[in-house]
Write an enzyme that holds these catalytic residues in place. Structure first.
Site, PDB file in Angstrom:
ATOM      1  N   GLU A  24       0.713  -1.255  -0.077  1.00  0.00           N
ATOM      2  CA  GLU A  24       0.133  -0.177   0.050  1.00  0.00           C
ATOM      3  C   GLU A  24       1.021   1.175   0.004  1.00  0.00           C
ATOM      4  OE1 GLU A  24      -2.986  -0.052   3.202  1.00  0.00           O
ATOM      5  OE2 GLU A  24      -4.006   1.262   1.997  1.00  0.00           O
ATOM      6  N   GLY A  25       0.316   2.373  -0.881  1.00  0.00           N
ATOM      7  CA  GLY A  25       1.169   3.464  -0.691  1.00  0.00           C
ATOM      8  C   GLY A  25       0.154   4.597  -0.415  1.00  0.00           C
ATOM      9  N   PHE A  27      -1.511   6.750  -2.734  1.00  0.00           N
ATOM     10  CA  PHE A  27      -2.366   6.787  -3.517  1.00  0.00           C
ATOM     11  C   PHE A  27      -2.652   5.332  -4.153  1.00  0.00           C
ATOM     12  CE2 PHE A  27      -2.127  11.120  -3.484  1.00  0.00           C
ATOM     13  CZ  PHE A  27      -0.576  11.424  -3.293  1.00  0.00           C
ATOM     14  N   VAL A  30      -1.847  -2.532  -3.828  1.00  0.00           N
ATOM     15  CA  VAL A  30      -1.425  -3.807  -4.742  1.00  0.00           C
ATOM     16  C   VAL A  30      -2.183  -5.008  -3.862  1.00  0.00           C
ATOM     17  CG1 VAL A  30       0.091  -5.312  -5.804  1.00  0.00           C
ATOM     18  CG2 VAL A  30       0.545  -3.076  -5.779  1.00  0.00           C
ATOM     19  N   LYS A  49      -2.789  -3.718  -9.347  1.00  0.00           N
ATOM     20  CA  LYS A  49      -2.449  -2.488  -8.679  1.00  0.00           C
ATOM     21  C   LYS A  49      -3.903  -1.463  -9.064  1.00  0.00           C
ATOM     22  CE  LYS A  49       0.598   1.666  -8.079  1.00  0.00           C
ATOM     23  NZ  LYS A  49       1.802   2.050  -8.195  1.00  0.00           N
ATOM     24  N   ASP A 140      12.052   6.608  -7.527  1.00  0.00           N
ATOM     25  CA  ASP A 140      11.609   6.135  -6.271  1.00  0.00           C
ATOM     26  C   ASP A 140      12.279   4.682  -6.161  1.00  0.00           C
ATOM     27  OD1 ASP A 140       8.373   5.062  -4.838  1.00  0.00           O
ATOM     28  OD2 ASP A 140      10.225   5.616  -4.038  1.00  0.00           O
TER      29      ASP A 140
END
Ligand SMILES: CCS(=O)(=O)N1CC(CC#N)(n2cc(-c3nc(Nc4ccc(C(=O)OC(C)(C)C)cc4)nc4[nH]ccc34)cn2)C1
Length: 295
Positions: A24-25, A27, A30, A49, A140
């Protein structure tokens, strides 16, 4: 009737069965899903995703157009999209069973020797060299975004911040303020928000540091930086970080990390982007280290 042409990259939502969340991020997230068109559990496991908020749709569409044109053994495979029933689009990728390096290294530390760590580092450089050859900047690169297929194969697993620098610009100007992973950012990214391919090399150096510490939480880059600049001072943290980097401060050599590997790490952290080693050079160095017996 001729077998109707079914497009294998077109996944139907009604056959996509959620199993669990994989990551999880801010925005995106997955999920592990079973794609089971026959409805008899004989389907295949896929990683899906999707967005947590509607307004990030353009970012996911850019990520999809990026990943679908990347073909490299150290880059996670695109399988297709799920875009029916109107709701927001989903990116379907191959499922890698062992998770990211952040989960895998600490759990398997006892049976992973330094040679294997250098193999992972080499593979990340090979994936990054290919990405750069396609005129992309990752932005990233970190251990959390490297996935493990098995104990001898790792892949770059996320392209959420990847930008193309096709129109012969050699850098990308960061516009959105989404909370950037500042501890993996080079000075030029922190100070004038310019991202070069050489900025990815800096982030690789931080990723190599993580790998050599087996992603030990107590020695994570944020933890080490905050210990050095004093407890987090809210928004001052970024200013303190820049100040320390400008003064030449760098992360220390991880315990039991060979001097030669720390030298490599350091060559990723030259202040001036043009003075940093490039991924081609890193690949040659890792290949040398892995052939010679001094590791
Ligand atoms: C940027 C925000 S993000 O939300 O979009 N997001 C986070 C992101 C970071 C990266 N890369 N991510 C990708 C995956 C992912 N995971 C997997 N497999 C696994 C398998 C196992 C486990 C696991 O926990 O196992 C234990 C044993 C319980 C620890 C976790 C993941 N296969 C994948 N194929 C394509 C992607 C992908 C997860 N997180 C991308």
């Amino acid at each position: 009737i001729p077998p109707q042409e079914t497009d294998p990259t077109d996944f139907k939502r009604r056959f996509l069965k959620k199993i669990r969340k994989l990551g999880e991020g801010n925005f995106g997230m997955v999920e592990l899903c079973l794609y089971d068109p026959k409805g008899d559990q004989t389907g295949e496991l896929v990683a899906v995703k999707s967005l947590k908020t509607e307004n990030e749709c353009s970012n996911l569409r850019r990520e999809i157009s990026t990943i679908r044109n990347l073909y490299h053994e150290n880059i996670v495979k695109y399988k297709g999209i799920c875009n029916d029933e109107g709701a927001n689009i989903k990116l379907i990728m191959e499922y890698l069973p062992s998770g990211s390096l952040k989960e895998y290294l600490p759990r398997n530390k006892s049976n992973i020797d330094q040679k294997r760590l250098l193999h992972y580092a080499l593979q990340i450089c090979q994936g990054m060299e290919y990405l750069g050859s396609q005129n992309y900047i990752h932005r990233d690169l970190a251990a959390r975004n490297i996935l493990v297929e098995n104990e001898s194969l790792v892949k770059i697993g996320d392209f959420g911040l990847t930008k193309s620098i096709k129109d012969d610009k050699e850098y990308y100007k960061v516009t959105e303020e989404q909370d950037s992973p500042v501890y993996w950012y080079a000075p030029e990214c922190l100070i004038n928000r310019k991202f070069y391919k050489a900025s990815d090399v800096w982030s690789f150096g931080v990723t190599l540091y993580e790998i050599m510490t087996y992603c030990d939480r107590d020695n994570s880059p944020p933890r080490v930086f905050l210990k050095m600049i004093g407890r987090s001072q809210g928004q001052m943290t970024m200013a303190r970080l820049v100040e320390a980097l400008e003064k030449g401060w760098r992360m220390p050599c991880p315990d039991s990390c060979p001097e030669m590997v720390y030298t490599q790490m350091h060559s990723c952290w030259s202040h001036a982007p043009e003075n940093r080693v490039d991924f081609k050079g890193l690949i040659k160095q890792f290949e040398f280290l892995l052939t010679s017996e001094n590791i």
